[in-house]
Motif scaffolding. Structure first.
Motif, PDB file in Angstrom:
ATOM      1  N   GLY A 151     -88.257 -25.827 -20.696  1.00  0.00           N
ATOM      2  CA  GLY A 151     -88.177 -25.670 -19.247  1.00  0.00           C
ATOM      3  C   GLY A 151     -88.641 -24.292 -18.834  1.00  0.00           C
ATOM      4  N   ALA A 152     -87.723 -23.512 -18.267  1.00  0.00           N
ATOM      5  CA  ALA A 152     -88.069 -22.186 -17.757  1.00  0.00           C
ATOM      6  C   ALA A 152     -86.953 -21.203 -18.080  1.00  0.00           C
ATOM      7  CB  ALA A 152     -88.312 -22.236 -16.251  1.00  0.00           C
ATOM      8  N   CYS A 160     -88.766 -24.701 -27.186  1.00  0.00           N
ATOM      9  CA  CYS A 160     -89.712 -24.114 -26.237  1.00  0.00           C
ATOM     10  C   CYS A 160     -89.018 -23.019 -25.422  1.00  0.00           C
ATOM     11  CB  CYS A 160     -90.334 -25.212 -25.377  1.00  0.00           C
ATOM     12  SG  CYS A 160     -91.886 -24.740 -24.576  1.00  0.00           S
ATOM     13  N   HIS A 198     -92.434 -29.479 -29.409  1.00  0.00           N
ATOM     14  CA  HIS A 198     -91.546 -30.545 -28.955  1.00  0.00           C
ATOM     15  C   HIS A 198     -91.592 -31.721 -29.926  1.00  0.00           C
ATOM     16  CE1 HIS A 198     -90.615 -28.946 -24.893  1.00  0.00           C
ATOM     17  NE2 HIS A 198     -91.814 -28.415 -24.976  1.00  0.00           N
ATOM     18  N   SER A 210     -86.267 -28.810 -18.240  1.00  0.00           N
ATOM     19  CA  SER A 210     -87.416 -29.602 -17.821  1.00  0.00           C
ATOM     20  C   SER A 210     -87.086 -31.081 -17.722  1.00  0.00           C
ATOM     21  CB  SER A 210     -88.580 -29.411 -18.797  1.00  0.00           C
ATOM     22  OG  SER A 210     -88.369 -30.190 -19.959  1.00  0.00           O
ATOM     23  N   ASP A 211     -88.037 -31.855 -17.171  1.00  0.00           N
ATOM     24  CA  ASP A 211     -87.875 -33.303 -17.080  1.00  0.00           C
ATOM     25  C   ASP A 211     -87.851 -33.964 -18.453  1.00  0.00           C
ATOM     26  OD1 ASP A 211     -87.883 -33.056 -14.336  1.00  0.00           O
ATOM     27  OD2 ASP A 211     -89.996 -33.576 -14.106  1.00  0.00           O
ATOM     28  N   TRP A 212     -88.305 -33.241 -19.477  1.00  0.00           N
ATOM     29  CA  TRP A 212     -88.306 -33.789 -20.834  1.00  0.00           C
ATOM     30  C   TRP A 212     -86.899 -33.829 -21.437  1.00  0.00           C
ATOM     31  CZ3 TRP A 212     -92.366 -36.293 -22.281  1.00  0.00           C
ATOM     32  CH2 TRP A 212     -93.647 -35.881 -21.898  1.00  0.00           C
ATOM     33  N   THR A 213     -85.916 -33.226 -20.771  1.00  0.00           N
ATOM     34  CA  THR A 213     -84.582 -33.124 -21.370  1.00  0.00           C
ATOM     35  C   THR A 213     -83.956 -34.490 -21.595  1.00  0.00           C
ATOM     36  OG1 THR A 213     -84.300 -30.973 -20.294  1.00  0.00           O
ATOM     37  CG2 THR A 213     -82.329 -32.022 -21.162  1.00  0.00           C
ATOM     38  N   GLY A 261     -98.319 -25.552 -16.702  1.00  0.00           N
ATOM     39  CA  GLY A 261     -97.470 -26.670 -16.316  1.00  0.00           C
ATOM     40  C   GLY A 261     -98.192 -27.992 -16.145  1.00  0.00           C
ATOM     41  N   HIS A 296     -96.573 -27.548 -25.435  1.00  0.00           N
ATOM     42  CA  HIS A 296     -96.807 -27.283 -24.005  1.00  0.00           C
ATOM     43  C   HIS A 296     -96.148 -25.956 -23.616  1.00  0.00           C
ATOM     44  CE1 HIS A 296     -97.076 -29.067 -19.665  1.00  0.00           C
ATOM     45  NE2 HIS A 296     -98.104 -28.292 -19.959  1.00  0.00           N
TER      46      HIS A 296
END
Length: 267
Positions: free
Chosen positions: A62-63, A93, A216, A15-18, A141, A169
């Motif tokens: 992420g996924a 997550c 997270h 994900s963008d949180w990485t 999402g 999330h």
């Protein structure tokens, strides 16, 4: 002499949180003691020296399905070998779902993702998302399915059990059936769910250790606000960021304890 490395997966599915995760570990928690290295699936598949200096492999949120697509087979076998020989794995997550024996994501719905997983580090079913934490909404999402959830640590993680708020999330709880295996520890639970199911767990795998978290800990109030900028209904979700701010220091302290539990040396 090279610094020990923390390998963080950044390929498809991450994900963008990485980037936030890497900053939090590298700067706020470990102050440059380790090299934070981004890795791709091809690195895991082809770089024979990848794990030589590694002290931790991080699988971020992420996924899960893109992880399976790129890592099933030889890459997963390398990750498992690294852990069995004394390495550590941190799954957050989606990275936690991915490392359980089986996952049950939105079971019984049209978008369900269920079934066994190759790594199978922890003998549990990762069950999510958890609409009881998000006003009855299944993960989609969007900010509508984010929450600041109350976590309660156990004395396996902190000397004195404590409560704190952390970002949620779409993450999982861990279903062990009757009881966790003897080599598995529950480090924190969801205080806001009946029965307080496990939210963070760890398990011995060979000579190594696996730590999995459905929440997270890396996300702060500021990063929460940054993620909401540009959303037309941003004011509706600012309470999530404000709640995170209430226990920000405790959240970072617990994250540090989690990394120490995984074997890292803190300054």
């Amino acid at each position: 002499m090279p610094r020990p490395q923390i390998l963080t997966y950044v390929d498809a599915g991450a994900s963008d949180w990485t980037a936030c995760l890497m900053r939090t570990i590298g700067h706020q928690l470990l102050a440059g003691a380790y090299e934070i290295r981004a890795v791709m699936a091809d690195d895991i598949r082809h770089d024979a020296t990848l794990f030589d200096e590694a002290v931790l492999f991080v699988m971020p949120g992420g996924a899960d399905l893109p992880y399976c697509a790129l890592l099933n087979g030889a890459p997963n076998a390398r990750i498992r070998h690294y852990v069995e020989q004394g390495g550590a794995y941190l799954g957050i997550c989606a990275g936690a779902y991915y490392a359980c024996r089986e996952l049950a994501f939105h079971a019984g719905t049209r978008g369900a993702i269920c079934g066994p997983r190759e790594l199978s580090f922890v003998n549990a079913v990762a069950v999510g998302s958890l609409p009881e934490l998000t006003g009855g909404r299944l993960y989609d999402g969007t900010p509508q399915t984010t929450a600041a959830v109350e976590l309660r640590t156990t004395d396996r993680l902190t000397i004195v059990p404590m409560s704190l708020y952390t970002h949620y999330h779409g993450g999982c709880r861990f279903d062990f059936g009757d009881a966790p295996a003897p080599d598995t520890e529950i480090l924190a639970v969801y205080a806001g769910i009946d029965g307080t199911p496990p939210a963070i767990v760890s398990s011995r795998v060979g000579k190594g250790l696996v730590v999995l978290t459905g929440v997270h800990l890396e996300i702060s109030e500021r990063e929460c606000k940054d993620a909401l900028r540009g959303h037309s209904d941003m004011p509706k979700y600012l309470h999530v960021c404000e709640r995170l701010a209430e226990t920000g220091d405790a959240r970072l302290a617990v994250f540090r304890r989690l990394l120490a539990h995984a074997g890292l040396t803190l300054d």
